[in-house]
Design a protein around this motif. Structure first.
Motif, mmCIF file in Angstrom:
data_model
loop_
_atom_site.group_PDB
_atom_site.id
_atom_site.type_symbol
_atom_site.label_atom_id
_atom_site.label_comp_id
_atom_site.label_asym_id
_atom_site.label_seq_id
_atom_site.Cartn_x
_atom_site.Cartn_y
_atom_site.Cartn_z
ATOM 1 N N UNK A 1 0.812 -1.216 0.000
ATOM 2 C CA UNK A 1 0.000 0.000 0.000
ATOM 3 C C UNK A 1 0.847 1.268 0.000
ATOM 4 N N UNK A 2 0.190 2.340 -0.386
ATOM 5 C CA UNK A 2 0.761 3.684 -0.327
ATOM 6 C C UNK A 2 0.057 4.417 0.814
ATOM 7 N N UNK A 3 0.850 5.116 1.614
ATOM 8 C CA UNK A 3 0.324 6.005 2.644
ATOM 9 C C UNK A 3 0.804 7.404 2.273
ATOM 10 N N UNK A 4 -0.106 8.347 2.213
ATOM 11 C CA UNK A 4 0.259 9.726 1.901
ATOM 12 C C UNK A 4 0.523 10.469 3.206
ATOM 13 N N UNK A 5 1.655 11.168 3.262
ATOM 14 C CA UNK A 5 2.020 11.961 4.429
ATOM 15 C C UNK A 5 2.115 13.416 3.994
ATOM 16 N N UNK A 6 1.185 14.221 4.477
ATOM 17 C CA UNK A 6 1.153 15.630 4.097
ATOM 18 C C UNK A 6 1.895 16.495 5.088
#
Length: 189
Positions: free
Chosen positions: A132-137
């Motif tokens: 999976x991809x986790x987006x970190x803003x």
């Protein structure tokens, strides 16, 4: 160092809004918008605060040369020659496949400058490795770090990239004009 990084985040006014998905043994963390070298400093502080010491990152090969190369390796980095024909995606996918636990953070822009499109290496790595991809803003305007829900790349790269751009579009980078808002505005309705 953890205490120092926590103090740094407090003094700078940073907060972490969402829970990090600790249950994931493998994932790609796409961090953005990437507009300044300060992103790396904030990232190191967040990594320490959240105890993500196993987190790895890709860095341009130039960072690993000279007297500071050991420092970036010790932090979990490994060098990438961005201009060679070596298949970096396949090399990183092999690392995912050979490891029981592997978390990789990188910037989908691939640079601190304003971009016309995202680089797709991070997407191909996650898709080929089946992680999976986790987006970190990183939102310098709100001094806030956010994490998306993990998602598996669907194979419809255009739609997935638009979702990613939209996630980052309202995050203000250290240099706001280098952010990704302009790419979200170009999205078809």
């Amino acid at each position: 160092m953890r205490v120092c990084w926590n103090i740094f985040l407090q003094l700078q006014g940073w907060t972490i809004r969402d829970e990090f998905p600790y249950h994931l043994k493998k994932c790609v963390i796409a961090v953005g918008p990437h507009t300044s070298a300060w992103d790396f400093v904030v990232g190191l502080a967040v990594r320490s605060k959240l105890r993500l010491y196993h987190l790895k990152f890709l860095g341009k090969a130039e960072l690993f040369k000279g007297r500071f190369g050991f420092f970036f390796r010790k932090l979990g980095g490994f060098p990438v020659d961005r201009f060679s024909n070596n298949n970096v995606v396949d090399q990183v996918v092999e690392k995912f496949n050979a490891s029981e636990s592997f978390v990789l953070a990188l910037s989908p822009e691939g640079t601190r400058k304003k971009v016309d499109k995202l680089r797709t290496g991070f997407y191909h790595i996650a898709h080929k490795a089946g992680v999976p991809i986790v987006l970190a803003g990183l939102d310098f305007g709100k001094k806030q770090i956010t994490f998306s829900e993990p998602f598996l790349p669907t194979g419809n790269m255009e739609a997935d990239l638009q979702y990613i751009i939209h996630y980052f579009a309202d995050k203000e980078g250290k240099i706001p004009e280098y952010g990704l808002q302009h790419l979200d505005q170009q999205a078809p309705n």
